[in-house]
Design an enzyme around this catalytic site. Structure first.
Site, PDB file in Angstrom:
ATOM      1  N   TYR A  12      -2.151   0.037  10.254  1.00 21.17           N
ATOM      2  CA  TYR A  12      -2.266  -0.642   8.965  1.00 21.17           C
ATOM      3  C   TYR A  12      -1.014  -0.415   8.116  1.00 21.17           C
ATOM      4  O   TYR A  12      -0.392  -1.357   7.627  1.00 21.17           O
ATOM      5  CB  TYR A  12      -3.504  -0.141   8.225  1.00 21.17           C
ATOM      6  CG  TYR A  12      -3.538  -0.536   6.771  1.00 21.17           C
ATOM      7  CD1 TYR A  12      -3.657  -1.871   6.410  1.00 21.17           C
ATOM      8  CD2 TYR A  12      -3.442   0.424   5.763  1.00 21.17           C
ATOM      9  CE1 TYR A  12      -3.671  -2.243   5.072  1.00 21.17           C
ATOM     10  CE2 TYR A  12      -3.455   0.057   4.430  1.00 21.17           C
ATOM     11  CZ  TYR A  12      -3.575  -1.267   4.082  1.00 21.17           C
ATOM     12  OH  TYR A  12      -3.585  -1.640   2.759  1.00 21.17           O
ATOM     13  N   THR A  66       0.824  -1.203   0.000  1.00 24.60           N
ATOM     14  CA  THR A  66       0.000   0.000   0.000  1.00 24.60           C
ATOM     15  C   THR A  66       0.858   1.253   0.000  1.00 24.60           C
ATOM     16  O   THR A  66       1.980   1.255   0.534  1.00 24.60           O
ATOM     17  CB  THR A  66      -0.909   0.020   1.246  1.00 24.60           C
ATOM     18  OG1 THR A  66      -1.561   1.290   1.354  1.00 24.60           O
ATOM     19  CG2 THR A  66      -0.110  -0.192   2.521  1.00 24.60           C
TER      20      THR A  66
END
Length: 334
Positions: A141, A117
């Site tokens: 995250y 990501t």
């Protein structure tokens, strides 16, 4: 036919990658606990129900299927939930990956394509974001994904497991066939939420922040069609199977679109108005995130080809089908 184990292959991006793998001559084997994925998305190869944290379930999957490589999508992926429940995020994203890597070692599988990501960068110090940008994630995250990338480096050096880490920006759209698409419960991503407003299922889109230093004051993101993203995964797999070195690359278009531009595009494509209302900016939300995709072109001979209107048109077709299905299912259940 060579098999590829696809963890999280019943999810949005994983299922599109399974279709792309099948089209490229591989047999995708979905390994998914179906906590957020959908059994109906497993159309392109067998499904083995299982959790990446369960070593026994992984062992059985590798024994029965003998994959030549892994694509790893299984993860806790919501930033807000990672802040509220970091244990769950680290347990799945880090512990689950370690369990998967141990099984790969046991079966001499040395190639893995990883769903990473752009959150590993945190607030970007320059735009567009290149792979040389500082890595400073600001959420559990993002930190969990960066930890996994660092683990891959160590496993490459020690055990020869080579990885292609694809740092996503904003995936959107759906497979044009209408077989699969974006289906989250609850839905938090911008494009399907705007489509809900266009369908009359939500009263208005809350625009979080309207005073960013962008052309129209709304946040700018790099939206990539999920089929372009899937093709990048297949290109990365071929790169690894050819024996090339581990790499981390951005997968985006290099073009940013603001929230307001997405709304106007939805109105243009659907022919329906989209009401908006102003809301406060979200804490830690950067004004602009746009990829520099040059390295992916250089490494994989890949680039995104579908524009924002195509993303929205394909998402709209899928969204209408999904909502009709939900309405029928609701009526039949009452």
């Amino acid at each position: 036919m060579q098999r590829v184990l696809v963890t999280g292959g019943a999810g949005y991006i994983g299922s599109h990658c399974c279709k792309a793998l099948a089209a490229a001559g591989y047999e995708p084997v979905v390994f998914d606990n179906l906590s957020t994925g959908h059994r109906t998305f497993c159309r392109f190869g067998p499904l083995i129900p299982g959790d990446v944290r369960d070593a026994d379930e992984l062992e059985r999957a590798f024994q029965s299927m003998a994959p030549v490589a892994v694509m790893h999508f299984a993860a806790q992926s919501l930033v807000g939930e990672s802040t509220a429940r970091p244990f769950d995020t680290y347990d799945v994203n880090v512990n689950g990956t370690l369990t998967l890597l141990r099984t790969m070692l046991n079966h001499n599988v040395r190639n893995i394509v990883f769903s990473s990501t752009c959150a590993v960068y945190g607030p970007a110090d320059r735009l567009p974001i290149a792979e040389t940008t500082s890595l400073n994630p600001i959420s559990p995250y993002g930190r969990s994904k960066l930890m996994v990338e660092q683990i891959f480096d160590d496993f490459d050096a020690a055990y020869g497991i080579r990885s292609a880490r694809l740092r996503y920006f904003n995936a959107g759209g759906a497979d044009p066939s209408g077989l699969i698409g974006e289906w989250h419960e609850p839905e938090t991503h911008l494009i399907p939420v705007v489509l809900d407003v266009a369908m009359g299922l939500r009263k208005a889109l809350k625009v979080n922040g309207g005073a960013y230093p962008t052309s129209d004051g709304t946040a700018v993101r790099d939206y990539i069609h999920v089929d372009d993203l899937a093709e990048a995964h297949v290109a990365a797999l071929r790169y690894l199977i050819d024996g090339d070195a581990s790499v981390a690359v951005n997968v985006g278009t290099g073009v940013g679109s603001s929230v307001d531009e997405v709304v106007r595009a939805v109105e243009r494509v659907t022919g329906r108005p989209v009401a908006t209302q102003s809301g406060p900016p979200r804490q830690g939300d950067p004004a602009e995130l746009v990829a520099d995709p040059a390295l992916a072109k250089s490494m994989f001979d890949w680039r995104a080809t579908r524009d924002l209107d195509t993303i929205i048109a394909d998402a709209w077709s899928w969204h209408q089908s999904l909502r009709r299905h939900e309405t029928v299912h609701h009526k039949e259940s009452v």
